[in-house]
Scaffold this motif. Structure first.
Motif, mmCIF file in Angstrom:
data_model
loop_
_atom_site.group_PDB
_atom_site.id
_atom_site.type_symbol
_atom_site.label_atom_id
_atom_site.label_comp_id
_atom_site.label_asym_id
_atom_site.label_seq_id
_atom_site.Cartn_x
_atom_site.Cartn_y
_atom_site.Cartn_z
ATOM 1 N N ASN A 240 0.851 -1.192 0.000
ATOM 2 C CA ASN A 240 0.000 0.000 0.000
ATOM 3 C C ASN A 240 0.884 1.238 0.000
ATOM 4 N N PHE A 241 0.486 2.233 -0.777
ATOM 5 C CA PHE A 241 1.213 3.494 -0.746
ATOM 6 C C PHE A 241 0.260 4.622 -0.378
ATOM 7 N N ALA A 242 0.768 5.578 0.395
ATOM 8 C CA ALA A 242 -0.027 6.759 0.706
ATOM 9 C C ALA A 242 0.879 7.974 0.567
ATOM 10 N N ASP A 243 0.486 8.875 -0.324
ATOM 11 C CA ASP A 243 1.285 10.090 -0.512
ATOM 12 C C ASP A 243 1.032 11.049 0.634
ATOM 13 N N GLY A 244 2.082 11.676 1.098
ATOM 14 C CA GLY A 244 1.917 12.595 2.201
ATOM 15 C C GLY A 244 2.990 13.661 2.204
ATOM 16 N N THR A 245 2.928 14.505 3.248
ATOM 17 C CA THR A 245 3.896 15.586 3.380
ATOM 18 C C THR A 245 4.491 15.523 4.779
ATOM 19 N N LEU A 246 5.765 15.802 4.863
ATOM 20 C CA LEU A 246 6.435 15.776 6.160
ATOM 21 C C LEU A 246 6.164 17.100 6.886
ATOM 22 N N THR A 247 5.642 16.995 8.105
ATOM 23 C CA THR A 247 5.386 18.217 8.893
ATOM 24 C C THR A 247 6.117 18.094 10.219
ATOM 25 N N GLU A 248 5.932 19.122 11.034
ATOM 26 C CA GLU A 248 6.548 19.089 12.365
ATOM 27 C C GLU A 248 6.061 17.888 13.168
ATOM 28 N N ASP A 249 4.781 17.513 12.920
ATOM 29 C CA ASP A 249 4.187 16.428 13.697
ATOM 30 C C ASP A 249 4.534 15.044 13.166
ATOM 31 N N GLY A 250 4.950 14.992 11.956
ATOM 32 C CA GLY A 250 5.225 13.676 11.371
ATOM 33 C C GLY A 250 4.839 13.666 9.925
ATOM 34 N N LEU A 251 4.402 12.507 9.456
ATOM 35 C CA LEU A 251 4.014 12.372 8.065
ATOM 36 C C LEU A 251 2.505 12.474 7.957
ATOM 37 N N GLU A 252 2.046 13.526 7.291
ATOM 38 C CA GLU A 252 0.611 13.713 7.135
ATOM 39 C C GLU A 252 0.185 13.263 5.751
ATOM 40 N N SER A 332 -2.885 0.048 -4.097
ATOM 41 C CA SER A 332 -1.468 0.356 -4.000
ATOM 42 C C SER A 332 -1.170 1.732 -4.582
ATOM 43 N N THR A 333 -2.113 2.292 -5.364
ATOM 44 C CA THR A 333 -1.822 3.596 -5.937
ATOM 45 C C THR A 333 -2.722 4.691 -5.376
ATOM 46 N N SER A 334 -3.863 4.293 -4.822
ATOM 47 C CA SER A 334 -4.775 5.312 -4.325
ATOM 48 C C SER A 334 -4.534 5.556 -2.844
ATOM 49 N N SER A 335 -4.327 6.808 -2.504
ATOM 50 C CA SER A 335 -4.048 7.124 -1.101
ATOM 51 C C SER A 335 -5.260 6.935 -0.222
ATOM 52 N N ASP A 336 -6.436 6.843 -0.825
ATOM 53 C CA ASP A 336 -7.652 6.721 -0.035
ATOM 54 C C ASP A 336 -8.029 5.278 0.243
ATOM 55 N N GLN A 337 -7.298 4.369 -0.311
ATOM 56 C CA GLN A 337 -7.614 2.963 -0.074
ATOM 57 C C GLN A 337 -6.444 2.272 0.587
ATOM 58 N N LEU A 338 -6.765 1.189 1.242
ATOM 59 C CA LEU A 338 -5.738 0.446 1.952
ATOM 60 C C LEU A 338 -6.122 -1.028 1.862
ATOM 61 N N LEU A 339 -5.136 -1.881 1.656
ATOM 62 C CA LEU A 339 -5.406 -3.306 1.623
ATOM 63 C C LEU A 339 -4.778 -3.926 2.860
ATOM 64 N N MET A 340 -5.573 -4.749 3.527
ATOM 65 C CA MET A 340 -5.089 -5.357 4.770
ATOM 66 C C MET A 340 -5.221 -6.853 4.617
ATOM 67 N N SER A 341 -4.265 -7.588 5.134
ATOM 68 C CA SER A 341 -4.446 -9.036 5.130
ATOM 69 C C SER A 341 -4.550 -9.490 6.584
ATOM 70 N N VAL A 342 -5.587 -10.272 6.855
ATOM 71 C CA VAL A 342 -5.829 -10.741 8.221
ATOM 72 C C VAL A 342 -6.057 -12.231 8.178
ATOM 73 N N SER A 343 -6.101 -12.839 9.331
ATOM 74 C CA SER A 343 -6.353 -14.274 9.349
ATOM 75 C C SER A 343 -7.807 -14.509 8.931
ATOM 76 N N PRO A 344 -8.083 -15.624 8.258
ATOM 77 C CA PRO A 344 -9.383 -15.808 7.601
ATOM 78 C C PRO A 344 -10.561 -15.899 8.563
ATOM 79 N N ASP A 345 -10.285 -16.185 9.836
ATOM 80 C CA ASP A 345 -11.426 -16.309 10.755
ATOM 81 C C ASP A 345 -11.738 -15.001 11.481
ATOM 82 N N THR A 346 -11.076 -13.910 11.070
ATOM 83 C CA THR A 346 -11.345 -12.621 11.683
ATOM 84 C C THR A 346 -12.786 -12.199 11.383
ATOM 85 N N ALA A 347 -13.460 -11.707 12.418
ATOM 86 C CA ALA A 347 -14.861 -11.316 12.233
ATOM 87 C C ALA A 347 -14.929 -9.921 11.634
ATOM 88 N N ILE A 348 -15.022 -9.837 10.359
ATOM 89 C CA ILE A 348 -15.151 -8.554 9.666
ATOM 90 C C ILE A 348 -16.259 -8.715 8.647
#
Lengths: 395, 324
Positions: A240-252, A332-348
């Motif tokens: 996953n990629f997320a474009d951001g900017t470095l600020t005083e607080d961290g990566l936004e 992997s290209t859209s900053s608004d999406q995220l892909l997560m891999s979890v164990s298959p029995d996770t209740a989602i």
């Protein structure tokens, strides 16, 4: 067996540059895979080693000899082809012995070596057959036997498994690994299949647009990619990629902030554009994150699509309300999406609001402009972060 | 129940018969036209047979007549229509007794074979270049080859004859007086050149179809480019090579112009069959029956060659045609 050294290999076809200044060295007995998308120059690079293509610039060395100007037959290389390329007018024995007969070995020696090679690839009973009478896997084994029978210094394999069906491909993959171990040969292997690259090689050379991106052991390419391309190419599903900017607080980024000390990130300063990369398996539900030594602050997201794969489950997450669930968007290209891999029995369930954290030790930062990697793992850069991860803030 | 059924059936047939009878009222030509409209395949088949018989007749009748002339004894050539005027099979032996016709045949064979070999070797190299390599000027060069094949041979004759009659120091050990006139070279060279373009085209089409991977494999395994051509590409293009070879052989064997003009007509000076046949024509008499017998003998080898190779020729020509 021998070392192979490429020195600044460049190949141009008219205006097109297929290979652009590749330099690398393959050690004696090493299995190196050239991997990259179609048209990245990996096959052309291999052809310059084989001598089938003459580089526009640069030199090729095998052992200590400069072979750039030698004909393919004089280089001591053997090649296995993607389209197998058995001679259809010769039977298996004649195919395997072709190179030996050209070199005027005596018949006794030829027969002995052909039988030995056929034995290694388990084709002893098929020496009389014509290629057309064999299955794809058998044909490719003949192709491999034809390569090993001459006992060459270097094996070149150009997508040898690409034309085989999936099951046979996995089988041949292990066969090739066994062969490499038995022959202790220098192998250069070209593939666009990163699973082959990861499983078989001592080192992977990742190519893109005719340039060498990274050459390193598979796990190094996986864990410490040198740039955005390698990070995105190695690993499935990709990072996953997320474009951001470095600020005083961290990566936004658009949707979340990862607290870190911007001054500690080498090569960039506050205000620079930085891309965050995180692999799907390094994204955790907050409720499962207890074991994590260094989690980030909680990120809220909504699950969109679930893909149970059996041994794991992929969850496509939308990070903002703006994000639509159109399937064309690649997480992997859209900053608004995220892909997560979890164990298959996770209740989602699809459409559920979720709280997530990222494993700070697995966060990769890339300079957006140059796409070069800045740092792998931001555990030590967290002094300024406060509140959510007090333990780290203290340390 | 069964009875009723069968009666109904009979009735139906009767009605059908009436319709048939109505057709019979037409004249035979109308009948035929009606059938043809209903069943056009029959007409096409009939047309095919008419055309085939016409072509066979025009091709084979001259041979038949040649045979009749050959079998007719000397001096009785009048009134030959479908049967010989007498029966004299001895003419086929006389042919060889009157002049050394076998010598002329040998000359023709050597010339045709040498031209074929030359054409196949050079044509293969050209076909390889045109079919498998990319180089600047490929298309114009290929067109140029084609254009040359359209030149009338007569256009070359005077310069060539002049050239072949010029003494060359280098040729003296081979030809004696240093000229090519009265040697096989005087026919092999121009004839090879004239029939080369056709062979180049056939071979180009075939060689272009052999996958690059096979050539690469051969080169990595230990051949040069040329070795790959002879060990892999040519064996796999056998039908094309056979086609080009047979066509060239026949064309050279049948050739008239250079064959007639490049020797003085003596068998010891490499005069081909053509000169042999004409040799039965003296100042005061013409031995037509021997000319006919010699013509038949001369045709036999080519006929055999075509029968043997026809399958390959057909597949060779159509394989090329089907490619594009």
């Amino acid at each position: 067996m021998a070392r192979v050294r490429l020195e600044n290999i460049t190949k141009r076809y008219g205006e097109e540059t297929a290979v652009d200044g590749i330099s690398l060295e393959v050690e004696d007995g090493e299995f190196v895979t050239f991997v990259g998308p179609s048209g990245c120059g990996k096959s052309t690079t291999m052809e310059t080693v084989a001598g089938l293509t003459r580089p526009t610039e640069g030199r090729v060395y095998i052992g200590d000899d400069d072979v750039t100007d030698l004909a393919p037959k004089d280089r001591g290389v053997a090649m296995v082809f993607q389209n197998i390329a058995l001679f259809p007018h010769m039977d298996v024995y004649e195919n395997i012995s072709f190179g030996l007969r050209l070199r005027k070995y005596d018949d006794e020696e030829v027969r002995r070596r052909v039988e030995q090679a056929a034995d290694i690839v388990q084709l002893e009973d098929m020496l009389e057959r014509m290629p057309a009478e064999m299955s794809g896997g058998q044909q490719q084994r003949v192709g491999i036997a034809r390569a090993i029978v001459r006992n060459p210094d270097v094996f070149l394999m150009d997508e040898p498994l690409a034309n085989l069906d999936a099951k046979l491909r996995v089988h041949m993959r292990t066969e090739l690994q066994r062969l490499h171990r038995e022959l202790d040969a220098t192998v250069i292997y070209v593939t666009h299949d990163q699973a082959e690259a990861m499983t078989m090689s001592n080192r992977i050379a990742v190519l893109n647009d005719g340039t060498l991106q990274q050459i390193a052991p598979p796990l190094v390419c996986y864990n410490e990619p040198t740039n955005l391309f390698v990070a995105g190419f190695i690993g499935s599903p990709s990072m996953n990629f997320a474009d951001g900017t470095l600020t005083e607080d961290g990566l936004e980024t658009n949707n979340f902030t990862v607290a870190l000390d911007a001054t500690q990130v080498p090569g960039v300063t506050v205000g620079d554009d930085v891309t965050l990369g995180i692999r799907p398996e390094d994204v955790y539900l907050t409720r499962d994150a207890d074991s994590l030594a260094a989690p980030t602050a909680t990120i809220t997201a909504r699950s969109d699509v679930l893909e149970p794969m059996g041994d794991e489950m992929f969850v496509y997450l939308l990070l903002s309300e703006r994000a639509d669930s159109s399937m064309e968007q690649d997480p992997s290209t859209s900053s608004d999406q995220l892909l997560m891999s979890v164990s298959p029995d996770t209740a989602i369930e699809a459409g559920q609001e979720l709280e997530l954290v990222l494993d700070r030790s697995k966060i990769h930062l890339f300079e957006t402009e140059t796409s070069d990697a800045l740092v792998h793992g931001v555990t030590d850069l967290s002094q300024r972060e406060s509140g959510t991860t007090p333990t780290e803030a203290d340390s | 129940m069964t009875d009723t059924q069968s009666r109904t059936e009979t009735d139906d047939t009767a009605v059908f018969d009436d319709a048939q009878n109505a057709e019979l009222d037409r004249g035979p030509f109308q009948q035929w036209a009606a059938d043809s409209i209903e069943n056009p395949e029959r007409v096409y088949r009939a047309m095919f047979y008419v055309a085939a018989i016409f072509f066979l007749f025009t091709t084979l009748f001259p041979f038949y007549w040649l045979l009749m002339v050959a079998l007719t004894p000397e001096g009785q050539l009048q009134d030959i229509v479908f049967t010989p005027n007498g029966f004299n099979p001895g003419a086929f032996v006389e042919v060889f007794q009157t002049i050394p016709f076998h010598w002329y045949m040998f000359n023709s064979f050597v010339i045709a074979l040498a031209s074929t070999v030359l054409v196949l070797i050079i044509g293969s190299l050209a076909g390889y270049a045109f079919g498998r390599l990319e180089f600047p000027g490929k298309v114009p060069l290929m067109l140029l080859v084609l254009v040359i094949s359209f030149f009338p041979p007569a256009a070359f004759f005077i310069p060539l004859n002049d050239l072949f009659n010029t003494s060359f120091f280098l040729l003296e050990p081979i030809t004696g007086d240093g000229t090519l006139y009265n040697t096989p070279g005087a026919m092999v060279l121009p004839l090879s050149a004239i029939f080369m373009p056709l062979a180049i085209f056939i071979l180009t089409t075939f060689y272009a179809q052999i996958p690059d991977g096979l050539e690469d494999a051969a080169r990595v395994e230990g051949t040069t480019r040329l070795g790959a051509l002879f060990r892999v590409i040519i064996p796999l293009s056998a039908p094309g090579v056979a086609t080009a070879g047979v066509l060239t052989f026949i064309a050279v064997y049948n050739e008239f112009f250079f064959s007639f003009l490049m020797t003085d007509g003596q068998p010891e000076n490499w005069a081909p069959i053509l000169e042999g046949i004409l040799a039965y024509q003296g100042q005061y008499e013409v031995l037509y029956h021997l000319m006919a017998a010699a013509s038949i003998i001369g045709v036999i080898p080519v006929a055999i060659l075509v029968v043997i190779a026809q399958e390959k020729i057909v597949s060779g020509l159509t394989a090329g045609a089907l490619k594009e």
